[in-house]
Design a protein around this motif. Structure first.
Motif, mmCIF file in Angstrom:
data_model
loop_
_atom_site.group_PDB
_atom_site.id
_atom_site.type_symbol
_atom_site.label_atom_id
_atom_site.label_comp_id
_atom_site.label_asym_id
_atom_site.label_seq_id
_atom_site.Cartn_x
_atom_site.Cartn_y
_atom_site.Cartn_z
ATOM 1 N N TYR A 77 40.437 46.359 78.474
ATOM 2 C CA TYR A 77 40.658 45.153 77.606
ATOM 3 C C TYR A 77 41.694 44.847 77.728
ATOM 4 O O TYR A 77 41.470 44.970 76.496
ATOM 5 C CB TYR A 77 39.490 44.650 77.907
ATOM 6 C CG TYR A 77 37.965 45.106 78.378
ATOM 7 C CD1 TYR A 77 37.965 44.101 79.274
ATOM 8 C CD2 TYR A 77 36.631 45.967 77.933
ATOM 9 C CE1 TYR A 77 36.197 44.528 80.204
ATOM 10 C CE2 TYR A 77 35.843 46.630 78.689
ATOM 11 C CZ TYR A 77 35.394 45.424 79.889
ATOM 12 O OH TYR A 77 34.790 45.713 80.705
ATOM 13 N N HIS A 78 42.090 43.915 78.511
ATOM 14 C CA HIS A 78 42.925 43.405 77.903
ATOM 15 C C HIS A 78 43.097 42.877 76.389
ATOM 16 O O HIS A 78 43.946 42.815 75.586
ATOM 17 C CB HIS A 78 44.200 42.240 78.589
ATOM 18 C CG HIS A 78 45.660 41.578 78.253
ATOM 19 N ND1 HIS A 78 45.511 40.601 77.161
ATOM 20 C CD2 HIS A 78 46.632 42.101 77.754
ATOM 21 C CE1 HIS A 78 46.882 40.291 76.699
ATOM 22 N NE2 HIS A 78 47.163 41.710 77.259
ATOM 23 N N ASP A 79 42.544 42.136 75.821
ATOM 24 C CA ASP A 79 41.584 41.805 74.145
ATOM 25 C C ASP A 79 40.916 42.329 73.992
ATOM 26 O O ASP A 79 40.429 41.958 73.036
ATOM 27 C CB ASP A 79 40.519 39.943 75.107
ATOM 28 C CG ASP A 79 39.604 40.345 75.719
ATOM 29 O OD1 ASP A 79 39.389 41.344 76.292
ATOM 30 O OD2 ASP A 79 39.733 39.071 75.915
ATOM 31 N N LYS A 80 40.433 43.811 74.300
ATOM 32 C CA LYS A 80 40.045 44.405 73.489
ATOM 33 C C LYS A 80 38.821 43.793 72.665
ATOM 34 O O LYS A 80 38.827 44.176 71.664
ATOM 35 C CB LYS A 80 40.697 45.173 72.510
ATOM 36 C CG LYS A 80 42.841 45.811 72.470
ATOM 37 C CD LYS A 80 42.075 46.864 72.665
ATOM 38 C CE LYS A 80 43.741 47.453 73.610
ATOM 39 N NZ LYS A 80 43.704 48.383 74.786
ATOM 40 N N ILE A 81 38.128 43.202 73.809
ATOM 41 C CA ILE A 81 36.760 43.158 73.637
ATOM 42 C C ILE A 81 36.229 44.075 73.067
ATOM 43 O O ILE A 81 36.144 44.949 73.775
ATOM 44 C CB ILE A 81 36.288 42.092 74.758
ATOM 45 C CG1 ILE A 81 35.833 42.934 75.652
ATOM 46 C CG2 ILE A 81 36.636 41.132 74.428
ATOM 47 C CD1 ILE A 81 34.740 42.558 77.065
ATOM 48 N N LYS A 82 35.148 43.742 72.103
ATOM 49 C CA LYS A 82 34.064 44.849 71.463
ATOM 50 C C LYS A 82 32.901 45.388 72.014
ATOM 51 O O LYS A 82 32.189 44.340 72.565
ATOM 52 C CB LYS A 82 33.581 43.988 70.035
ATOM 53 C CG LYS A 82 32.580 45.019 69.381
ATOM 54 C CD LYS A 82 31.963 44.622 68.476
ATOM 55 C CE LYS A 82 31.433 44.844 66.970
ATOM 56 N NZ LYS A 82 29.743 45.525 67.503
ATOM 57 N N THR A 83 32.743 46.402 72.842
ATOM 58 C CA THR A 83 31.751 46.644 73.361
ATOM 59 C C THR A 83 31.234 47.475 73.020
ATOM 60 O O THR A 83 32.133 48.533 71.613
ATOM 61 C CB THR A 83 32.151 47.112 74.834
ATOM 62 O OG1 THR A 83 33.101 48.498 74.798
ATOM 63 C CG2 THR A 83 33.089 46.539 75.703
#
Length: 111
Positions: A77-83
């Motif tokens: 993910y471009h925005d490095k969302i937390k998963t």
């Protein structure tokens, strides 16, 4: 190759489906939640019930402590969302898959 063996695509598809099904069967009933996947040689797995780590931290722990490699989904993910999702590859021989899943289950039990 396709001219000599027109059913090769189905054979390959069936072989990878069997590998994915093996991984899913071995993880069934564990703390890991399987995220449906199709048309790939990766199975997505949610580890939220196993650890509060970020996906990157969890993957590093798997590599360092259990000798298995997984890919953190946040890396895609471009925005490095937390998963709490990781990607595991099932394009391996069945013995390797079984050993890897055994180690993944060990990680879930904290051993």
């Amino acid at each position: 190759i396709l001219e000599k063996s027109p059913d090769i695509i189905e054979k390959i598809r069936d072989a990878y489906q069997a590998k994915r099904d093996l991984v899913c069967k071995l993880l069934k009933g564990s703390k890991y939640k399987l995220i449906p996947s199709e048309g790939t040689w990766f199975q997505l797995v949610d580890f939220a019930a196993v650890s509060g780590d970020t996906d990157t931290e969890f993957c590093l722990k798997l590599a360092k402590q259990y000798g298995i490699a997984a890919f953190p989904m946040s890396a895609y993910y471009h925005d490095k969302i937390k998963t709490s999702a990781i990607r595991i590859c099932f394009a391996r021989n069945n013995d390797t898959l079984k050993k890897g899943i055994e180690r993944l289950l060990e990680a879930a039990s904290g051993r």
